[in-house]
Design a protein around this motif. Structure first.
Motif, PDB file in Angstrom:
ATOM      1  N   CYS A 112       0.829  -1.211   0.000  1.00 15.91           N
ATOM      2  CA  CYS A 112       0.000   0.000   0.000  1.00 15.91           C
ATOM      3  C   CYS A 112       0.864   1.263   0.000  1.00 15.91           C
ATOM      4  N   ALA A 113       1.860   1.301   0.882  1.00 15.94           N
ATOM      5  CA  ALA A 113       2.710   2.486   0.995  1.00 15.94           C
ATOM      6  C   ALA A 113       3.491   2.727  -0.285  1.00 15.94           C
ATOM      7  N   ALA A 114       4.015   1.650  -0.877  1.00 14.72           N
ATOM      8  CA  ALA A 114       4.816   1.788  -2.093  1.00 14.72           C
ATOM      9  C   ALA A 114       3.965   2.253  -3.271  1.00 14.72           C
ATOM     10  N   LYS A 115       2.792   1.654  -3.437  1.00 15.18           N
ATOM     11  CA  LYS A 115       1.929   2.039  -4.559  1.00 15.18           C
ATOM     12  C   LYS A 115       1.443   3.473  -4.407  1.00 15.18           C
ATOM     13  N   ALA A 116       0.995   3.832  -3.207  1.00  9.84           N
ATOM     14  CA  ALA A 116       0.527   5.196  -2.987  1.00  9.84           C
ATOM     15  C   ALA A 116       1.672   6.193  -3.145  1.00  9.84           C
ATOM     16  N   GLY A 117       2.833   5.852  -2.587  1.00  9.80           N
ATOM     17  CA  GLY A 117       3.972   6.755  -2.665  1.00  9.80           C
ATOM     18  C   GLY A 117       4.436   7.016  -4.087  1.00  9.80           C
ATOM     19  N   GLU A 118       4.491   5.980  -4.891  1.00  5.76           N
ATOM     20  CA  GLU A 118       4.919   6.149  -6.281  1.00  5.76           C
ATOM     21  C   GLU A 118       3.900   6.970  -7.061  1.00  5.76           C
ATOM     22  N   TRP A 119       2.604   6.766  -6.772  1.00 10.33           N
ATOM     23  CA  TRP A 119       1.574   7.563  -7.449  1.00 10.33           C
ATOM     24  C   TRP A 119       1.674   9.025  -7.031  1.00 10.33           C
ATOM     25  N   VAL A 160      -4.942  20.424   2.204  1.00 12.91           N
ATOM     26  CA  VAL A 160      -5.351  19.149   1.622  1.00 12.91           C
ATOM     27  C   VAL A 160      -5.514  19.342   0.117  1.00 12.91           C
ATOM     28  N   THR A 161      -5.113  18.337  -0.640  1.00 18.52           N
ATOM     29  CA  THR A 161      -5.298  18.336  -2.085  1.00 18.52           C
ATOM     30  C   THR A 161      -6.057  17.081  -2.487  1.00 18.52           C
ATOM     31  N   GLU A 162      -6.440  17.025  -3.757  1.00 19.99           N
ATOM     32  CA  GLU A 162      -7.100  15.804  -4.241  1.00 19.99           C
ATOM     33  C   GLU A 162      -6.126  14.621  -4.250  1.00 19.99           C
ATOM     34  N   ILE A 163      -4.830  14.899  -4.181  1.00 24.71           N
ATOM     35  CA  ILE A 163      -3.834  13.826  -4.146  1.00 24.71           C
ATOM     36  C   ILE A 163      -3.864  13.135  -2.787  1.00 24.71           C
ATOM     37  N   ASP A 164      -4.011  13.919  -1.700  1.00 27.65           N
ATOM     38  CA  ASP A 164      -4.184  13.328  -0.365  1.00 27.65           C
ATOM     39  C   ASP A 164      -5.370  12.380  -0.367  1.00 27.65           C
ATOM     40  N   LYS A 165      -6.491  12.861  -0.897  1.00 29.12           N
ATOM     41  CA  LYS A 165      -7.715  12.079  -0.876  1.00 29.12           C
ATOM     42  C   LYS A 165      -7.595  10.831  -1.756  1.00 29.12           C
ATOM     43  N   GLY A 166      -6.951  10.989  -2.915  1.00 23.68           N
ATOM     44  CA  GLY A 166      -6.764   9.846  -3.807  1.00 23.68           C
ATOM     45  C   GLY A 166      -5.848   8.798  -3.205  1.00 23.68           C
ATOM     46  N   SER A 167      -4.802   9.252  -2.538  1.00 24.53           N
ATOM     47  CA  SER A 167      -3.878   8.327  -1.883  1.00 24.53           C
ATOM     48  C   SER A 167      -4.590   7.542  -0.791  1.00 24.53           C
ATOM     49  N   GLU A 168      -5.397   8.240   0.021  1.00 21.99           N
ATOM     50  CA  GLU A 168      -6.115   7.545   1.088  1.00 21.99           C
ATOM     51  C   GLU A 168      -7.118   6.541   0.529  1.00 21.99           C
ATOM     52  N   THR A 169      -7.826   6.909  -0.524  1.00 23.10           N
ATOM     53  CA  THR A 169      -8.779   5.986  -1.143  1.00 23.10           C
ATOM     54  C   THR A 169      -8.071   4.742  -1.660  1.00 23.10           C
ATOM     55  N   MET A 170      -6.922   4.935  -2.295  1.00 29.96           N
ATOM     56  CA  MET A 170      -6.150   3.801  -2.801  1.00 29.96           C
ATOM     57  C   MET A 170      -5.741   2.863  -1.671  1.00 29.96           C
ATOM     58  N   ILE A 171      -5.219   3.435  -0.598  1.00 32.72           N
ATOM     59  CA  ILE A 171      -4.751   2.631   0.532  1.00 32.72           C
ATOM     60  C   ILE A 171      -5.923   1.915   1.203  1.00 32.72           C
ATOM     61  N   ARG A 172      -6.998   2.634   1.426  1.00 32.80           N
ATOM     62  CA  ARG A 172      -8.174   2.030   2.058  1.00 32.80           C
ATOM     63  C   ARG A 172      -8.699   0.856   1.230  1.00 32.80           C
ATOM     64  N   ASN A 173      -8.820   1.050  -0.068  1.00 32.37           N
ATOM     65  CA  ASN A 173      -9.347  -0.010  -0.929  1.00 32.37           C
ATOM     66  C   ASN A 173      -8.456  -1.247  -0.920  1.00 32.37           C
ATOM     67  N   LEU A 174      -7.154  -1.032  -0.948  1.00 32.89           N
ATOM     68  CA  LEU A 174      -6.222  -2.164  -0.928  1.00 32.89           C
ATOM     69  C   LEU A 174      -6.299  -2.919   0.393  1.00 32.89           C
ATOM     70  N   ILE A 175      -6.339  -2.191   1.493  1.00 31.12           N
ATOM     71  CA  ILE A 175      -6.406  -2.835   2.809  1.00 31.12           C
ATOM     72  C   ILE A 175      -7.719  -3.598   2.970  1.00 31.12           C
ATOM     73  N   MET A 176      -8.826  -2.952   2.583  1.00 29.67           N
ATOM     74  CA  MET A 176     -10.128  -3.594   2.747  1.00 29.67           C
ATOM     75  C   MET A 176     -10.298  -4.813   1.849  1.00 29.67           C
ATOM     76  N   THR A 177      -9.573  -4.842   0.742  1.00 28.93           N
ATOM     77  CA  THR A 177      -9.601  -6.026  -0.114  1.00 28.93           C
ATOM     78  C   THR A 177      -9.054  -7.235   0.626  1.00 28.93           C
ATOM     79  N   HIS A 178      -8.002  -7.021   1.396  1.00 31.18           N
ATOM     80  CA  HIS A 178      -7.361  -8.123   2.129  1.00 31.18           C
ATOM     81  C   HIS A 178      -8.001  -8.369   3.484  1.00 31.18           C
ATOM     82  N   PHE A 179      -8.431  -7.274   4.144  1.00 28.04           N
ATOM     83  CA  PHE A 179      -8.937  -7.394   5.517  1.00 28.04           C
ATOM     84  C   PHE A 179     -10.264  -6.645   5.651  1.00 28.04           C
TER      85      PHE A 179
END
Length: 282
Positions: free
Chosen positions: A22-29, A50-69
């Motif tokens: 999650c950290a690597a994918k969000a960080g590279e994006w 806050v920017t739309e990048i903050d919000k997009g990064s959080e959405t990406m991380i949340r979706n990845l985590i919730m997929t697994h857990f």
């Protein structure tokens, strides 16, 4: 033989693998968006952006985590209303969560906005209120700091150890300037006046999570800041503790998720730094 399907047992190694991914994918994006954000808004103050990048990064991380857990709980900065007490209220609402992911999608948004390369993705996992996993990823330097409870802390695959300075006068320290200009910032200025003449030098680079990772790696001897939130501190607190350092509140109480005013050091200078900070507050 039963036809029931047994759910797989998920261990800490899987938690760590998901957090790293999650950290690597969000960080590279985030890195690809440097200098190209579209919207910029203030939250609590002009220092709290806050920017739309903050919000997009959080959405990406949340979706990845919730997929697994999917049964885990999630506390992210952008999902909480702005304000000094909102994070504690959100944390209180999740106090019954067995597993709680605590995420800052970009710690150091002001730096990101200005193109200053000192911002990170911070991801922590708490089990029944205790931090068991912390990951801080710096996309600008491609550095990933990770700690698991009882297993040590690492960067570039190497075990981290805090610095060996024994006194404040030998130490390179860091602080951060609070968003609260009514009470916290004036006190921070007094703290600087108290500590600066005693320390080797002081830095203020704008990311609490990365400052704490640097304490864990021995690059800083200590760090303090007021008015922070769980997502600023959770991952970094475990990095430091697993590297042999010490993390407390400004009054010396042991770190917990409700701490907002933090002092984090290599350990040997902790009491001396606390004394200087307390004297500044009198």
């Amino acid at each position: 033989m039963s036809d029931e399907v047994q759910e797989p047992i998920v261990g800490r190694k899987s938690f760590a693998a998901v957090a790293i991914n999650c950290a690597a994918k969000a960080g590279e994006w985030i890195k690809t968006k440097l200098g190209s954000y579209v919207s910029l808004n203030m939250k609590f103050s002009q220092h709290d952006l806050v920017t739309e990048i903050d919000k997009g990064s959080e959405t990406m991380i949340r979706n990845l985590i919730m997929t697994h857990f999917p049964d885990h709980s999630f506390l992210g900065e952008e999902g909480v209303e702005p304000g000094p007490n909102a994070s504690l209220e959100a944390l209180d609402n999740m106090k019954e969560a067995e597993y709680l992911w605590i995420v800052d999608p970009i710690d150091g948004t002001t730096n990101f906005v200005h193109g200053f390369p000192f911002f990170v993705v911070s991801i922590a996992l708490a089990h029944k209120g205790e931090i068991i996993l912390g990951v801080v990823y710096d996309p600008s330097r491609d550095e990933l700091f990770i700690a698991e409870k009882g297993k040590g802390a690492y960067v570039h695959g190497r075990r981290m150890r805090v610095s060996q300075e024994k006194a404040v006068h030998e130490s390179l320290l860091a602080t951060g300037f609070p968003a609260d200009h009514q009470q916290a910032l004036p006190l921070n200025m007094k703290q600087l006046q108290s500590v600066a003449p005693k320390a080797r030098n002081i830095r203020a680079s704008g990311s609490a999570a990365l400052h704490m990772a640097y304490v864990a790696a021995g690059r800083l001897s200590g760090f303090w800041e007021m008015g922070l939130h769980p997502w600023d501190l959770a991952a970094g607190s475990l990095l430091i503790q697993e590297s042999g350092g010490r993390v407390t509140g400004l009054n010396g109480e042991a770190y917990h998720l409700g701490i907002k005013d933090v002092v984090a050091t290599s350990g040997d200078i902790h009491d001396e730094l606390l004394k200087l900070l307390k004297e500044a507050g009198k």
